[in-house]
Design a protein around this motif. Sequence first.
Motif, PDB file in Angstrom:
ATOM      1  N   LYS A  73       0.868  -1.184   0.000  1.00 19.76           N
ATOM      2  CA  LYS A  73       0.000   0.000   0.000  1.00 19.76           C
ATOM      3  C   LYS A  73       0.901   1.230   0.000  1.00 19.76           C
ATOM      4  O   LYS A  73       1.776   1.373   0.861  1.00 19.76           O
ATOM      5  CB  LYS A  73      -0.884   0.021   1.246  1.00 19.76           C
ATOM      6  CG  LYS A  73      -1.725   1.285   1.373  1.00 19.76           C
ATOM      7  CD  LYS A  73      -2.511   1.288   2.676  1.00 19.76           C
ATOM      8  CE  LYS A  73      -3.257   2.582   2.880  1.00 19.76           C
ATOM      9  NZ  LYS A  73      -3.931   2.613   4.193  1.00 19.76           N
ATOM     10  N   LEU A  74       0.673   2.097  -0.980  1.00 19.50           N
ATOM     11  CA  LEU A  74       1.387   3.371  -1.051  1.00 19.50           C
ATOM     12  C   LEU A  74       0.375   4.487  -0.830  1.00 19.50           C
ATOM     13  O   LEU A  74      -0.810   4.328  -1.139  1.00 19.50           O
ATOM     14  CB  LEU A  74       2.060   3.535  -2.415  1.00 19.50           C
ATOM     15  CG  LEU A  74       3.034   2.439  -2.839  1.00 19.50           C
ATOM     16  CD1 LEU A  74       3.584   2.727  -4.235  1.00 19.50           C
ATOM     17  CD2 LEU A  74       4.161   2.280  -1.841  1.00 19.50           C
ATOM     18  N   PHE A  75       0.841   5.616  -0.311  1.00 15.96           N
ATOM     19  CA  PHE A  75      -0.071   6.731  -0.064  1.00 15.96           C
ATOM     20  C   PHE A  75       0.685   8.049  -0.120  1.00 15.96           C
ATOM     21  O   PHE A  75       1.903   8.097   0.041  1.00 15.96           O
ATOM     22  CB  PHE A  75      -0.775   6.580   1.292  1.00 15.96           C
ATOM     23  CG  PHE A  75       0.161   6.662   2.470  1.00 15.96           C
ATOM     24  CD1 PHE A  75       0.347   7.862   3.141  1.00 15.96           C
ATOM     25  CD2 PHE A  75       0.853   5.544   2.899  1.00 15.96           C
ATOM     26  CE1 PHE A  75       1.221   7.941   4.225  1.00 15.96           C
ATOM     27  CE2 PHE A  75       1.724   5.609   3.975  1.00 15.96           C
ATOM     28  CZ  PHE A  75       1.906   6.810   4.643  1.00 15.96           C
ATOM     29  N   ASN A  76      -0.076   9.106  -0.341  1.00 17.19           N
ATOM     30  CA  ASN A  76       0.465  10.458  -0.328  1.00 17.19           C
ATOM     31  C   ASN A  76       0.272  10.995   1.093  1.00 17.19           C
ATOM     32  O   ASN A  76      -0.862  11.158   1.535  1.00 17.19           O
ATOM     33  CB  ASN A  76      -0.281  11.324  -1.343  1.00 17.19           C
ATOM     34  CG  ASN A  76       0.241  12.735  -1.402  1.00 17.19           C
ATOM     35  OD1 ASN A  76       0.977  13.185  -0.528  1.00 17.19           O
ATOM     36  ND2 ASN A  76      -0.146  13.459  -2.430  1.00 17.19           N
ATOM     37  N   ARG A  93       5.278   4.338   1.715  1.00 16.65           N
ATOM     38  CA  ARG A  93       4.781   2.965   1.797  1.00 16.65           C
ATOM     39  C   ARG A  93       4.237   2.751   3.201  1.00 16.65           C
ATOM     40  O   ARG A  93       4.876   3.110   4.186  1.00 16.65           O
ATOM     41  CB  ARG A  93       5.920   1.974   1.520  1.00 16.65           C
ATOM     42  CG  ARG A  93       5.531   0.523   1.671  1.00 16.65           C
ATOM     43  CD  ARG A  93       6.623  -0.432   1.181  1.00 16.65           C
ATOM     44  NE  ARG A  93       7.972   0.064   1.293  1.00 16.65           N
ATOM     45  CZ  ARG A  93       8.808  -0.219   2.292  1.00 16.65           C
ATOM     46  NH1 ARG A  93       8.422  -0.978   3.289  1.00 16.65           N
ATOM     47  NH2 ARG A  93      10.034   0.277   2.292  1.00 16.65           N
ATOM     48  N   ASP A  94       3.054   2.163   3.297  1.00 13.58           N
ATOM     49  CA  ASP A  94       2.464   1.851   4.597  1.00 13.58           C
ATOM     50  C   ASP A  94       3.166   0.612   5.145  1.00 13.58           C
ATOM     51  O   ASP A  94       2.945  -0.500   4.665  1.00 13.58           O
ATOM     52  CB  ASP A  94       0.962   1.603   4.448  1.00 13.58           C
ATOM     53  CG  ASP A  94       0.259   1.386   5.776  1.00 13.58           C
ATOM     54  OD1 ASP A  94       0.934   1.079   6.786  1.00 13.58           O
ATOM     55  OD2 ASP A  94      -0.978   1.512   5.802  1.00 13.58           O
ATOM     56  N   LEU A  95       4.000   0.818   6.132  1.00 17.73           N
ATOM     57  CA  LEU A  95       4.791  -0.274   6.696  1.00 17.73           C
ATOM     58  C   LEU A  95       3.948  -1.260   7.498  1.00 17.73           C
ATOM     59  O   LEU A  95       4.399  -2.365   7.785  1.00 17.73           O
ATOM     60  CB  LEU A  95       5.897   0.296   7.587  1.00 17.73           C
ATOM     61  CG  LEU A  95       6.879   1.255   6.907  1.00 17.73           C
ATOM     62  CD1 LEU A  95       7.857   1.822   7.926  1.00 17.73           C
ATOM     63  CD2 LEU A  95       7.614   0.560   5.776  1.00 17.73           C
ATOM     64  N   TYR A  96       2.744  -0.867   7.864  1.00 15.91           N
ATOM     65  CA  TYR A  96       1.902  -1.703   8.716  1.00 15.91           C
ATOM     66  C   TYR A  96       0.699  -2.283   7.982  1.00 15.91           C
ATOM     67  O   TYR A  96      -0.178  -2.866   8.614  1.00 15.91           O
ATOM     68  CB  TYR A  96       1.444  -0.895   9.938  1.00 15.91           C
ATOM     69  CG  TYR A  96       2.634  -0.380  10.713  1.00 15.91           C
ATOM     70  CD1 TYR A  96       3.369  -1.228  11.529  1.00 15.91           C
ATOM     71  CD2 TYR A  96       3.059   0.933  10.569  1.00 15.91           C
ATOM     72  CE1 TYR A  96       4.486  -0.777  12.209  1.00 15.91           C
ATOM     73  CE2 TYR A  96       4.177   1.393  11.247  1.00 15.91           C
ATOM     74  CZ  TYR A  96       4.883   0.536  12.064  1.00 15.91           C
ATOM     75  OH  TYR A  96       5.991   0.984  12.723  1.00 15.91           O
ATOM     76  N   PHE A  97       0.667  -2.136   6.678  1.00 17.37           N
ATOM     77  CA  PHE A  97      -0.438  -2.672   5.885  1.00 17.37           C
ATOM     78  C   PHE A  97      -0.400  -4.196   5.921  1.00 17.37           C
ATOM     79  O   PHE A  97       0.619  -4.809   5.612  1.00 17.37           O
ATOM     80  CB  PHE A  97      -0.338  -2.166   4.441  1.00 17.37           C
ATOM     81  CG  PHE A  97      -1.403  -2.691   3.532  1.00 17.37           C
ATOM     82  CD1 PHE A  97      -2.738  -2.432   3.776  1.00 17.37           C
ATOM     83  CD2 PHE A  97      -1.068  -3.434   2.415  1.00 17.37           C
ATOM     84  CE1 PHE A  97      -3.731  -2.900   2.928  1.00 17.37           C
ATOM     85  CE2 PHE A  97      -2.044  -3.907   1.554  1.00 17.37           C
ATOM     86  CZ  PHE A  97      -3.376  -3.645   1.814  1.00 17.37           C
ATOM     87  N   ALA A  98      -1.509  -4.794   6.336  1.00 16.46           N
ATOM     88  CA  ALA A  98      -1.612  -6.256   6.432  1.00 16.46           C
ATOM     89  C   ALA A  98      -2.907  -6.688   5.743  1.00 16.46           C
ATOM     90  O   ALA A  98      -3.950  -6.796   6.383  1.00 16.46           O
ATOM     91  CB  ALA A  98      -1.599  -6.691   7.891  1.00 16.46           C
TER      92      ALA A  98
END
Length: 139
Positions: free
Chosen positions: A29-32, A85-90
């Motif tokens: 998951k990527l985000f601004n 990058r969302d490091l905690y995306f599961a």
Amino acid sequence: MILITDELRTRLLANGAAETGTNHVPVVKLFNPVGAATWLLTELDKDGDTLFGLCDLGFGFPELGSISLAELEAVKGPLGLGIERDLYFAPHFPLTVYAEAARVAGRIAEAEQLLRHAAEALALSHFELPPDEADDKRR
């Protein structure tokens, strides 16, 4: 921040090389960090630049599509902040479930109840749903 690590790149490339029509679970998951844009990505083409996934630019109409990794890496917002990058995306569901939930919500959503409803609406009986924590609390 490195948007796509070597391990993520390997998984994305493997998904991209898989048979078409495969319903992959999102890999990253990527985000601004200073905007509403979010991407749930499942595949990377062999060109090493073209990513595929659920794209939400924050206009209320998330869609499945492709995005250039180079373009994402080039984004520089206020104070020089780039895409993160969302490091905690599961992720627990395949991309079609996230897409259906996003269609209903008008944005990429991670609320488990919404995702469960989307999975049920898509009748993904072949995909094992994770345990419902709310049911456990009611017992």
